[in-house]
Enzyme design. Structure first.
Site, PDB file in Angstrom:
ATOM      1  N   ALA A 108       0.761  -1.255   0.000  1.00 39.21           N
ATOM      2  CA  ALA A 108       0.000   0.000   0.000  1.00 39.21           C
ATOM      3  C   ALA A 108       0.788   1.300   0.000  1.00 39.21           C
ATOM      4  O   ALA A 108       0.217   2.343  -0.342  1.00 39.21           O
ATOM      5  CB  ALA A 108      -0.949   0.004   1.190  1.00 39.21           C
ATOM      6  N   ALA A 109       2.058   1.308   0.414  1.00 35.73           N
ATOM      7  CA  ALA A 109       2.750   2.604   0.522  1.00 35.73           C
ATOM      8  C   ALA A 109       3.143   3.125  -0.868  1.00 35.73           C
ATOM      9  O   ALA A 109       3.426   2.328  -1.748  1.00 35.73           O
ATOM     10  CB  ALA A 109       4.008   2.445   1.371  1.00 35.73           C
ATOM     11  N   PRO A 110       3.128   4.433  -1.065  1.00 35.52           N
ATOM     12  CA  PRO A 110       2.902   5.502  -0.086  1.00 35.52           C
ATOM     13  C   PRO A 110       1.432   5.775   0.251  1.00 35.52           C
ATOM     14  O   PRO A 110       1.160   6.553   1.142  1.00 35.52           O
ATOM     15  CB  PRO A 110       3.527   6.728  -0.760  1.00 35.52           C
ATOM     16  CG  PRO A 110       3.402   6.449  -2.228  1.00 35.52           C
ATOM     17  CD  PRO A 110       3.563   4.966  -2.378  1.00 35.52           C
ATOM     18  N   GLY A 111       0.486   5.174  -0.483  1.00 32.67           N
ATOM     19  CA  GLY A 111      -0.895   5.316  -0.035  1.00 32.67           C
ATOM     20  C   GLY A 111      -1.849   5.970  -1.016  1.00 32.67           C
ATOM     21  O   GLY A 111      -2.988   6.269  -0.648  1.00 32.67           O
ATOM     22  N   GLY A 112      -1.414   6.164  -2.270  1.00 29.60           N
ATOM     23  CA  GLY A 112      -2.323   6.761  -3.261  1.00 29.60           C
ATOM     24  C   GLY A 112      -3.600   5.944  -3.404  1.00 29.60           C
ATOM     25  O   GLY A 112      -4.716   6.467  -3.297  1.00 29.60           O
ATOM     26  N   LYS A 113      -3.419   4.655  -3.597  1.00 29.23           N
ATOM     27  CA  LYS A 113      -4.604   3.811  -3.832  1.00 29.23           C
ATOM     28  C   LYS A 113      -5.366   3.570  -2.537  1.00 29.23           C
ATOM     29  O   LYS A 113      -6.588   3.484  -2.534  1.00 29.23           O
ATOM     30  CB  LYS A 113      -4.195   2.505  -4.510  1.00 29.23           C
ATOM     31  CG  LYS A 113      -3.604   2.778  -5.889  1.00 29.23           C
ATOM     32  CD  LYS A 113      -3.169   1.560  -6.619  1.00 29.23           C
ATOM     33  CE  LYS A 113      -2.489   1.912  -7.920  1.00 29.23           C
ATOM     34  NZ  LYS A 113      -1.140   2.517  -7.755  1.00 29.23           N
ATOM     35  N   GLU A 131       1.861  -2.402   4.471  1.00 29.15           N
ATOM     36  CA  GLU A 131       3.119  -2.154   3.760  1.00 29.15           C
ATOM     37  C   GLU A 131       4.216  -2.945   4.451  1.00 29.15           C
ATOM     38  O   GLU A 131       4.389  -2.854   5.664  1.00 29.15           O
ATOM     39  CB  GLU A 131       3.416  -0.648   3.745  1.00 29.15           C
ATOM     40  CG  GLU A 131       4.799  -0.279   3.263  1.00 29.15           C
ATOM     41  CD  GLU A 131       5.158  -0.825   1.873  1.00 29.15           C
ATOM     42  OE1 GLU A 131       4.318  -0.789   0.961  1.00 29.15           O
ATOM     43  OE2 GLU A 131       6.297  -1.299   1.711  1.00 29.15           O
ATOM     44  N   ARG A 136       8.526   2.885   4.649  1.00 28.12           N
ATOM     45  CA  ARG A 136       7.423   3.247   3.742  1.00 28.12           C
ATOM     46  C   ARG A 136       6.076   3.157   4.469  1.00 28.12           C
ATOM     47  O   ARG A 136       5.150   3.905   4.176  1.00 28.12           O
ATOM     48  CB  ARG A 136       7.437   2.343   2.498  1.00 28.12           C
ATOM     49  CG  ARG A 136       8.601   2.672   1.553  1.00 28.12           C
ATOM     50  CD  ARG A 136       8.682   1.712   0.384  1.00 28.12           C
ATOM     51  NE  ARG A 136       7.559   1.755  -0.524  1.00 28.12           N
ATOM     52  CZ  ARG A 136       7.364   2.642  -1.484  1.00 28.12           C
ATOM     53  NH1 ARG A 136       8.255   3.599  -1.687  1.00 28.12           N
ATOM     54  NH2 ARG A 136       6.310   2.585  -2.267  1.00 28.12           N
ATOM     55  N   CYS A 229       2.724  -1.081 -12.421  1.00 30.16           N
ATOM     56  CA  CYS A 229       3.022   0.074 -13.278  1.00 30.16           C
ATOM     57  C   CYS A 229       4.168  -0.304 -14.211  1.00 30.16           C
ATOM     58  O   CYS A 229       5.098   0.453 -14.397  1.00 30.16           O
ATOM     59  CB  CYS A 229       3.320   1.312 -12.454  1.00 30.16           C
ATOM     60  SG  CYS A 229       4.685   1.111 -11.314  1.00 30.16           S
TER      61      CYS A 229
END
Ligand code: SAM
Length: 438
Positions: A108-113, A131, A136, A229
Site C-alpha cells: 500500500a505505501a505511499p498510499g495513493g490507492k 506495507e 514506507r 506500473c
C-alpha cells in the site's frame, strides 16, 4: 535508454512503437484526485488552485499541468486532495469498493490507492492497509492521517504473515504489486538504471508469491484486483495466467473500457478482459486485471473487546466532540473506532483514529484526531483562521489570536488543518514537527 528494453517494447507495440518513442518526449502526465472524504469536485474547480482537465477515469480525478506544484499548499496539508497520476488511479476504479466493504490493500505505501479506497468506503466498512517496508509504512500512515482516513487498520507485515490471519474475511483485495516499474521511467530514472530481464523475472516470481497469499483472504464471491506500473508481460498477463491455472476457484472478469486498451492473450489470461495504459493512452503506464473467487471459506474477522478508559480521555472527548465511537486504550494511547479487531501477531501501526496519549495523567491529543474526516462534523471547539495565519501555523509559529482556553482545532475555509492550545490570547502551535514547513 537500455537497448534491450527498447527491443522488447518494439516487439510488444509493433506499429505503435514510433508513437511510444514520440510520447516519451511529451510532458509528464500529472494528476490530482479530489479527496471526497473532505472535499468535492466543484469546490476544487472553483478553488483556483491550478488549471485542470477532466478525465474519463472519474469525475473527481483531473489531469493537471506538469509544472504545477501543490504539495506545500494549505489545501494539500488539509488533505483535500491527493496528487496521483491518472493511470495510477485505474486499479481502484476497477476494484470499485463500496461503503461497508471489507478491503485489504496488500502493497500500500505511499498510499495513493489506499486513500482512494478509503474515500470510496466513505467511512463505512473496513480498510486493512499493509506495507512490508517499515519506513514506507510510516509514509503510508502519514498520508492516511492527512487524508482523514478513519476506518483503517494500518499494518506493517509480510503477506505471508498477514494473509493467513485474514483468511476468508475480505470482500475485496488490491494487489498493487512491487514491479520493475517500466511505467515509472520518466518519473524515476532509477527504474531504467535497474532495468534488466533478470529483474523482471525476479519481480514476477515475487508477484506470484504475493498473489498466493492474496487469494487466501477473499471470501467466496470476493474480488481481487491485480495491478502494476510496468509493461512486461511476465509481470502482468503471465501472473494472471498463473493465478487462473493455480487456483481453479479464481475467474477472470472484465475490467472496463472507460480508459486504456485491452492487454494481450497469454495462456489462460484473455487479453480482452484485462486493461493496459501505455504512454500514448493518457497515462504513464499501468496494467489492471479483475478476478473473482467463485468459492471458498467465508469468515468473520475476530473482534476485540475494549477495556477501561483513562478518565482524562473521557473528559477530553466529552469536551471536544459529540460522537458514539468506541474507545480503546493501548498502553497510554487512546484510539477511536466503530469496531476494533484482533489481528494476532501482525504488527499493527494504527487501528481507527489515534485520539491522543495520556502523559502524567493529562491527555495530549494527536494530529489524527483533528484530521479525521469521520469526526469532522462533531467538533465543538474550532477556531477559524485566515490563509496567512495558516501559513504561519504550518511554519510552526504561535498564533496571536483570542479564543477560549484549552485545545482547539484550527480551520481554514471550514477544513481543519491541525490544532493548538490556547491560553485565551495566544494559540500554542501543536502541529507535529515533521509536518511543519521550513
Ligand atoms: N499501492 C501503492 C500506492 O498506490 O501508493 C504503491 C505500491 S508499490 C507499487 C508496491 C509496494 O509493495 C511498495 O511499497 C513495496 O515496498 C511493497 N513490497 C515490496 N516487496 C513486497 C513483498 N514481498 N510483499 C508485499 N509488498 C511488497
Amino acid at each position: 535508454m537500455n537497448e534491450m528494453y527498447l527491443e522488447r517494447m518494439k516487439d510488444m507495440l509493433k506499429d505503435e512503437y514510433e508513437a511510444y518513442l514520440k510520447a516519451l518526449d511529451d510532458p509528464m502526465h500529472k494528476g490530482l484526485r479530489v479527496n471526497t472524504l473532505k472535499w468535492d469536485a466543484e469546490s476544487f474547480k472553483n478553488s483556483g488552485l491550478c488549471e485542470y482537465k477532466s478525465t474519463s477515469m472519474s469525475d473527481v480525478i483531473f489531469e493537471i499541468p506538469e509544472d504545477v506544484k501543490l504539495g506545500k499548499t494549505v489545501e494539500h496539508h488539509q488533505g483535500l486532495f491527493y496528487l496521483q497520476e491518472v493511470s495510477a488511479c485505474s486499479a481502484v476504479e476497477v476494484l470499485d469498493p463500496q461503503p461497508g466493504d471489507y478491503v485489504l490493500d496488500l502493497c500500500a505505501a505511499p498510499g495513493g490507492k489506499t486513500t482512494q479506497i478509503a474515500m470510496k468506503l466513505a467511512n463505512q466498512g473496513l480498510l486493512i492497509t499493509n506495507e512490508i517496508d517499515s519506513q514506507r509504512a510510516q509514509i503510508l500512515l502519514s498520508n492516511c492521517e492527512r487524508c482523514g482516513v478513519s476506518n483503517a487498520i494500518i499494518t506493517n507485515a509480510s503477506p505471508d504473515v498477514l494473509c493467513p490471519v485474514l483468511e476468508g474475511t475480505m470482500d475485496k483485495v488490491l494487489v498493487d504489486a512491487p514491479c520493475s516499474g517500466e511505467g515509472m521511467i520518466r518519473k524515476h530514472s532509477a527504474a531504467m538504471d535497474e532495468w534488466s530481464v533478470a529483474n523482471i523475472k525476479a519481480c514476477a516470481a515475487r508477484q506470484k508469491r504475493i498473489v498466493d497469499q492474496a487469494v487466501k483472504v477473499l471470501k467466496a464471491g470476493g474480488i481481487m484486483v491485480y495491478s502494476t506500473c510496468t509493461y512486461a508481460m511476465e509481470e502482468n498477463e503471465e501472473v494472471i495466467d498463473y493465478i487462473l491455472s493455480t487456483y481453479p476457484e479464481m475467474e477472470l472478469l472484465d475490467t472496463t473500457d472507460r480508459f486504456g486498451r485491452p492487454g494481450f492473450d497469454y495462456g489462460l489470461c484473455e487479453g480482452s478482459k484485462v486493461r493496459r495504459i501505455f504512454l500514448m493512452d493518457g497515462g504513464e503506464g499501468h496494467f489492471v486485471a479483475r478476478l473473482r473467487k467463485k468459492e471458498g471459506l467465508s469468515k468473520e474477522l475476530k473482534k476485540l473487546r475494549t477495556g477501561n478508559v483513562h478518565p482524562s480521555v473521557t473528559q477530553f472527548l466529552k469536551e471536544q466532540i459529540d460522537c458514539s465511537l468506541s474507545v480503546m486504550m493501548l498502553k497510554e494511547k487512546a484510539y477511536l473506532a466503530q469496531q476494533f479487531y484482533d489481528l494476532g501477531k501482525v504488527k499493527v501501526l494504527r487501528q481507527g483514529i489515534c485520539a491522543g496519549e495520556v502523559i502524567k495523567d493529562r491527555f495530549e491529543p494527536h494530529q489524527h484526531f483533528y484530521s479525521s474526516a469521520l469526526l469532522r462534523p462533531s467538533f465543538k471547539k474550532i477556531t477559524s483562521c485566515s490563509h496567512d495565519e495558516m501559513i504561519k501555523y504550518m511554519q510552526g509559529e504561535v498564533l496571536m489570536k483570542s479564543c477560549p482556553k484549552g485545545f482547539t482545532g484550527l480551520s481554514y475555509k471550514g477544513h481543519l488543518l491541525g490544532f493548538g492550545k490556547s491560553d485565551g490570547n495566544m494559540i500554542k502551535n501543536k502541529l507535529p514537527k515533521g509536518l511543519r514547513q521550513r
